[in-house]
Design a protein around this motif. Structure first.
Motif, PDB file in Angstrom:
ATOM      1  N   SER A 206      44.257   4.882  -3.324  1.00 36.09           N
ATOM      2  CA  SER A 206      44.196   3.464  -3.707  1.00 36.09           C
ATOM      3  C   SER A 206      43.763   3.304  -5.150  1.00 36.09           C
ATOM      4  O   SER A 206      44.308   2.480  -5.896  1.00 36.09           O
ATOM      5  CB  SER A 206      43.225   2.722  -2.784  1.00 36.09           C
ATOM      6  OG  SER A 206      43.631   2.810  -1.440  1.00 36.09           O
ATOM      7  N   LEU A 207      42.762   4.087  -5.576  1.00 28.58           N
ATOM      8  CA  LEU A 207      42.302   4.030  -6.969  1.00 28.58           C
ATOM      9  C   LEU A 207      43.421   4.441  -7.917  1.00 28.58           C
ATOM     10  O   LEU A 207      43.630   3.813  -8.964  1.00 28.58           O
ATOM     11  CB  LEU A 207      41.084   4.946  -7.151  1.00 28.58           C
ATOM     12  CG  LEU A 207      39.791   4.494  -6.451  1.00 28.58           C
ATOM     13  CD1 LEU A 207      38.747   5.588  -6.515  1.00 28.58           C
ATOM     14  CD2 LEU A 207      39.261   3.214  -7.097  1.00 28.58           C
ATOM     15  N   LEU A 208      44.152   5.484  -7.543  1.00 28.52           N
ATOM     16  CA  LEU A 208      45.263   5.944  -8.372  1.00 28.52           C
ATOM     17  C   LEU A 208      46.354   4.870  -8.441  1.00 28.52           C
ATOM     18  O   LEU A 208      46.937   4.625  -9.508  1.00 28.52           O
ATOM     19  CB  LEU A 208      45.838   7.240  -7.797  1.00 28.52           C
ATOM     20  CG  LEU A 208      47.017   7.864  -8.557  1.00 28.52           C
ATOM     21  CD1 LEU A 208      46.629   8.171  -9.998  1.00 28.52           C
ATOM     22  CD2 LEU A 208      47.493   9.135  -7.856  1.00 28.52           C
ATOM     23  N   ALA A 209      46.618   4.211  -7.314  1.00 26.55           N
ATOM     24  CA  ALA A 209      47.628   3.151  -7.295  1.00 26.55           C
ATOM     25  C   ALA A 209      47.253   2.012  -8.232  1.00 26.55           C
ATOM     26  O   ALA A 209      48.103   1.474  -8.948  1.00 26.55           O
ATOM     27  CB  ALA A 209      47.804   2.623  -5.870  1.00 26.55           C
ATOM     28  N   ILE A 210      45.980   1.636  -8.264  1.00 21.30           N
ATOM     29  CA  ILE A 210      45.516   0.565  -9.154  1.00 21.30           C
ATOM     30  C   ILE A 210      45.770   0.930 -10.614  1.00 21.30           C
ATOM     31  O   ILE A 210      46.259   0.122 -11.411  1.00 21.30           O
ATOM     32  CB  ILE A 210      44.014   0.283  -8.921  1.00 21.30           C
ATOM     33  CG1 ILE A 210      43.806  -0.359  -7.542  1.00 21.30           C
ATOM     34  CG2 ILE A 210      43.465  -0.642 -10.011  1.00 21.30           C
ATOM     35  CD1 ILE A 210      42.360  -0.547  -7.167  1.00 21.30           C
ATOM     36  N   LEU A 211      45.469   2.179 -10.973  1.00 20.05           N
ATOM     37  CA  LEU A 211      45.656   2.628 -12.359  1.00 20.05           C
ATOM     38  C   LEU A 211      47.140   2.672 -12.725  1.00 20.05           C
ATOM     39  O   LEU A 211      47.534   2.247 -13.822  1.00 20.05           O
ATOM     40  CB  LEU A 211      45.016   4.015 -12.542  1.00 20.05           C
ATOM     41  CG  LEU A 211      43.492   4.073 -12.391  1.00 20.05           C
ATOM     42  CD1 LEU A 211      43.005   5.518 -12.482  1.00 20.05           C
ATOM     43  CD2 LEU A 211      42.814   3.222 -13.461  1.00 20.05           C
ATOM     44  N   VAL A 212      47.966   3.200 -11.826  1.00 15.72           N
ATOM     45  CA  VAL A 212      49.404   3.290 -12.100  1.00 15.72           C
ATOM     46  C   VAL A 212      50.011   1.900 -12.260  1.00 15.72           C
ATOM     47  O   VAL A 212      50.805   1.652 -13.183  1.00 15.72           O
ATOM     48  CB  VAL A 212      50.117   4.075 -10.976  1.00 15.72           C
ATOM     49  CG1 VAL A 212      51.634   4.007 -11.154  1.00 15.72           C
ATOM     50  CG2 VAL A 212      49.663   5.529 -10.965  1.00 15.72           C
ATOM     51  N   LEU A 213      49.642   0.981 -11.386  1.00 16.86           N
ATOM     52  CA  LEU A 213      50.172  -0.374 -11.466  1.00 16.86           C
ATOM     53  C   LEU A 213      49.724  -1.081 -12.743  1.00 16.86           C
ATOM     54  O   LEU A 213      50.482  -1.857 -13.329  1.00 16.86           O
ATOM     55  CB  LEU A 213      49.725  -1.182 -10.240  1.00 16.86           C
ATOM     56  CG  LEU A 213      50.370  -0.785  -8.904  1.00 16.86           C
ATOM     57  CD1 LEU A 213      49.700  -1.505  -7.743  1.00 16.86           C
ATOM     58  CD2 LEU A 213      51.860  -1.083  -8.924  1.00 16.86           C
ATOM     59  N   GLN A 214      48.509  -0.802 -13.176  1.00 19.50           N
ATOM     60  CA  GLN A 214      48.008  -1.417 -14.405  1.00 19.50           C
ATOM     61  C   GLN A 214      48.867  -1.012 -15.601  1.00 19.50           C
ATOM     62  O   GLN A 214      49.123  -1.819 -16.503  1.00 19.50           O
ATOM     63  CB  GLN A 214      46.548  -1.007 -14.638  1.00 19.50           C
ATOM     64  CG  GLN A 214      45.889  -1.635 -15.856  1.00 19.50           C
ATOM     65  CD  GLN A 214      45.815  -3.150 -15.772  1.00 19.50           C
ATOM     66  OE1 GLN A 214      45.694  -3.701 -14.685  1.00 19.50           O
ATOM     67  NE2 GLN A 214      45.908  -3.825 -16.904  1.00 19.50           N
ATOM     68  N   ARG A 215      49.353   0.204 -15.593  1.00 22.53           N
ATOM     69  CA  ARG A 215      50.132   0.723 -16.724  1.00 22.53           C
ATOM     70  C   ARG A 215      51.622   0.405 -16.618  1.00 22.53           C
ATOM     71  O   ARG A 215      52.288   0.219 -17.639  1.00 22.53           O
ATOM     72  CB  ARG A 215      49.968   2.241 -16.819  1.00 22.53           C
ATOM     73  CG  ARG A 215      48.586   2.709 -17.269  1.00 22.53           C
ATOM     74  CD  ARG A 215      48.618   4.171 -17.639  1.00 22.53           C
ATOM     75  NE  ARG A 215      49.606   4.437 -18.691  1.00 22.53           N
ATOM     76  CZ  ARG A 215      49.917   5.648 -19.138  1.00 22.53           C
ATOM     77  NH1 ARG A 215      49.335   6.716 -18.617  1.00 22.53           N
ATOM     78  NH2 ARG A 215      50.822   5.799 -20.090  1.00 22.53           N
ATOM     79  N   THR A 216      52.156   0.351 -15.413  1.00 21.89           N
ATOM     80  CA  THR A 216      53.615   0.323 -15.277  1.00 21.89           C
ATOM     81  C   THR A 216      54.207  -0.987 -14.769  1.00 21.89           C
ATOM     82  O   THR A 216      55.365  -1.290 -15.046  1.00 21.89           O
ATOM     83  CB  THR A 216      54.083   1.443 -14.321  1.00 21.89           C
ATOM     84  OG1 THR A 216      53.529   1.209 -13.009  1.00 21.89           O
ATOM     85  CG2 THR A 216      53.624   2.810 -14.810  1.00 21.89           C
TER      86      THR A 216
END
Length: 518
Positions: free
Chosen positions: A191-201
Motif C-alpha cells: 500500500s505504501l509503495l502504491a501511494i508513492l507510485v501514484l504520486q509520481r505517475t
C-alpha cells in the motif's frame, strides 16, 4: 460539504490523452492498490480456522470476519464513486490506501474476535475506495475501446488476489516465525509503495464543481444494506427464519430501501443517481453483478474451508490446490480483454462467462470429502474461467453506456451491487453451511453409534474444529460432514449464476466507443 469549481467543465475532455507507457506506469500503482484491497477480503480465508482457534471464535465469527469487511466495502463504494466525480481521484485513492494501512495494522493487533471484526469494518472502507476508484481512474485515462486491453490486467490482479489470497494467507499461517497476524500486515508495504507510485505517475485533470455530498442518502443506503445483512447472518441460528426478529429486520431493511429511493430522487447530488437505471444496460448489469458476487466471494470462502476441514489439508496446501481456479480466472480475463479491444465486442464473453460459472457451481455441488482431485480441478477451472469472463466486463459494459461525467457513480454502482451480492451471499451460504454441517454431523454420529453430546463437546461447542485435536474416530465423521455441507452450498449458488446468465442475455450490446469525451 460544498465543492467549488477550479477548472472548466470541459477540462477533462480536452486534456491530452496519455500515452500507452504513461497509462502502464499509472496502472502499476492502481494495480498495486487493487491487489491489496482485494487481498484484504481473501487472505484470511485459509487462515481463519487457525485465527479463530486462537481467538476462540465459532462459525458465526468465521462468517462475520469476512462479511464485516464486505459490508463496509459495499456501503462505502457508492460514496467513493460519487466523490470521484467531484474532487481529485488521485487524492481519494491515496486517502483510501491510508485508511487501509491504519486499519490493517490495528487488525493485526486484535486480541479477540470483536476487535478483529471492528477492524475489518475499517479495512472494508479503505478497500472499497481503492476497488471502486481503480476502475474509475482507468476509465478517465483511456476510451472504452482501448479499455479492454487494460481491463485484462485488472482481471489478472483480481484473480491473483481473490483466489491467490488464500494461498498467501496459508503460507503466512504455516510459517512459524510469522503467524496469522501477518495476514493483515502483509498488505501494508504494498500500500505504501502504491501511494508513492501514484504520486509520481497518476496525472489526471481535476474537475471540481459546486456540489453537495448526499450524507442522508449515504446513511439510509448503508442502514438498509446493513440491516438486511445482519438478518441473513443471524437468522436460523439466533432466531428462526420465520420470527418477529425476521419481520422487524426485513421490514426495516425494505423500509429503509424505499426511503433511500425517495431521498436519492430528491438529492441534488445523489450517491446512487436513480436516473442511471433508466439505462437498460446499467439496470441489468447491476442485477447480474449481485448474482456474480455470490460466486466471486463464495468460491474463495468455502473452498478454503473445504480443503482444510473436509480434506485435512494445511492452509498452504489448501491455497495451492485452488490453482486451477486462479489460472482459469487470470488467463480468461486477460485473453478476453485483448479480444474485446481488437473487435470492440463484449457481450459474447459475458454470456459465455455466466454460463460457465453456473456450470462450474453445479459441478462443485457434487463434491464430497473423497472427491478425486482430477475432477475437482476441472470444476474449479470452469468456475474460474466463468468469473474471468464476467467480472470486469460488466463494469466495461456500464462505462460504455453512461456519459463521461457520471463514470464514477456508474462504475461504483456495479462494484456496489457485486460486493453486496458477495456479502449477502457469504452470509446466507455461511448460515446454510453451518446448518447442513450440523445436521450431517449429527447423522454421522448416530450412524457410528456415538452420542451427539460427546461429539459436540469434542468439537468445542460449535467452534471451528481443530482436526488434529479431535479423537481419531471423530475425524472422518467431521470431514464427511464438511465435505457434504460445502457441496450443498455450491449447489445452491448454481441457480444464482444461471439467473445471471439469463439477465446477461437481455443486455443490448453497444459497440465500444473510441473517444474519451461524451
Amino acid at each position: 460539504m460544498t465543492v467549488t469549481s477550479t477548472a472548466p467543465p470541459g477540462a477533462a475532455a480536452d486534456a491530452t490523452p496519455m500515452t500507452h507507457r504513461q497509462v502502464l506506469e499509472a496502472l502499476s500503482g492502481l494495480l498495486l492498490g487493487l491487489f491489496v484491497a482485494v487481498l484484504s477480503s481473501t487472505v484470511v480465508s485459509n487462515a481463519l480456522p487457525r485465527i479463530l482457534t486462537d481467538l476462540h471464535g465459532g462459525e458465526s465469527a468465521y462468517t462475520w470476519v469476512i462479511t464485516a469487511a464486505l459490508l463496509s466495502l459495499t456501503a462505502s463504494t457508492p460514496i467513493w464513486g460519487k466523490l470521484s466525480d467531484l474532487v481529485s481521484k488521485k487524492l481519494l485513492v491515496q486517502i483510501a490506501l491510508v485508511i487501509y494501512i491504519l486499519s490493517s495494522a490495528l487488525a493485526g493487533l486484535s486480541q479477540n474476535t470483536a476487535e478483529l471484526i471492528g477492524c475489518r469494518v475499517l479495512q472494508g472502507i479503505g478497500a472499497g475506495g481503492v476497488t471502486a476508484l481503480a476502475q474509475i481512474c482507468l476509465a478517465a485515462m483511456v476510451p472504452p475501446r482501448e479499455r479492454g486491453r487494460y481491463s485484462g490486467y485488472f482481471g489478472a490482479v483480481f484473480a491473483l488476489a481473490t483466489i491467490g489470497g488464500p494461498l498467501i494467507g496459508g503460507v503466512i499461517v504455516d510459517t512459524g516465525w510469522l503467524g496469522w497476524r501477518w495476514c493483515f500486515y502483509v498488505g501494508i508495504p504494498f500500500s505504501l509503495l502504491a501511494i508513492l507510485v501514484l504520486q509520481r505517475t497518476l496525472k489526471l485533470p481535476v474537475v471540481r464543481r459546486k456540489a453537495k455530498i448526499d450524507y442522508l442518502g449515504a446513511t439510509v443506503i448503508t442502514g438498509a444494506v446493513s440491516l438486511l445483512m445482519i438478518w441473513i447472518t443471524l437468522a436460523g441460528k439466533n432466531y428462526a427464519w420465520l420470527s418477529w426478529q425476521t419481520a422487524v429486520m426485513v421490514g426495516g431493511g425494505l423500509l429503509l430501501g424505499a426511503l433511500a429511493v425517495v431521498v436519492e430522487r430528491r438529492a441534488a447530488e445523489p450517491i446512487i443517481p436513480p436516473h442511471l437505471f433508466r439505462h437498460r444496460t446499467v439496470t441489468l448489469a447491476a442485477l447480474a453483478s449481485v448474482l456474480v458476487g455470490v460466486g466471486m466471494y463464495g468460491a474463495t470462502t468455502f473452498l478454503g474451508q473445504y480443503f482444510q476441514l473436509a480434506r485435512e489439508k494445511s492452509p498452504t496446501t489448501a491455497g495451492l490446490l485452488t490453482l486451477p481456479m486462479i489460472l482459469g480466472l487470470a488467463v480468461s480475463s486477460t485473453v478476453a480483454g485483448k479480444l474485446i479491444t481488437r473487435y470492440g465486442r463484449w457481450k459474447g464473453f459475458l454470456v459465455a462467462g455466466t454460463f460457465l460459472l453456473a456450470a462450474g457451481f453445479a459441478l462443485l455441488g457434487t463434491i464430497r470429502s473423497d472427491t478425486g482431485y482430477g475432477p475437482l480441478s476441472l470444476y474449479m477451472a470452469v468456475t474460474g474461467i466463468g468469473l474471468g469472463l464476467t467480472m470486469q466486463n460488466l463494469v466495461l459494459a456500464v462505462q460504455n453506456t453512461v456519459p463521461r461525467h457520471e463514470l464514477g457513480a456508474a462504475s461504483s454502482v456495479v462494484t456496489f451491487f457485486r460486493t453486496m451480492g458477495g456479502a449477502m451471499g457469504v452470509s446466507a451460504l455461511g448460515a446454510l453451511m453451518t446448518d447442513r454441517v450440523g445436521r450431517y454431523l449429527t447423522e454421522n454420529l448416530a450412524a457410528a453409534h456415538i452420542q451427539a453430546g460427546h461429539g459436540g463437546a469434542a468439537l468445542g461447542g460449535g467452534e471451528i474444529p481443530d482436526l488434529h485435536r479431535l479423537p481419531a474416530p471423530l475425524v472422518p465423521l467431521v470431514t464427511d460432514a464438511f465435505g457434504h455441507g460445502v457441496g450443498v452450498v455450491f449447489l445452491v449458488a448454481a441457480p444464482c449464476a444461471l439467473l445471471a446468465f439469463v439477465v446477461v442475455l437481455l443486455i443490448r450490446e453497444v459497440p465500444l466507443k473510441t473517444g474519451r469525451a461524451d
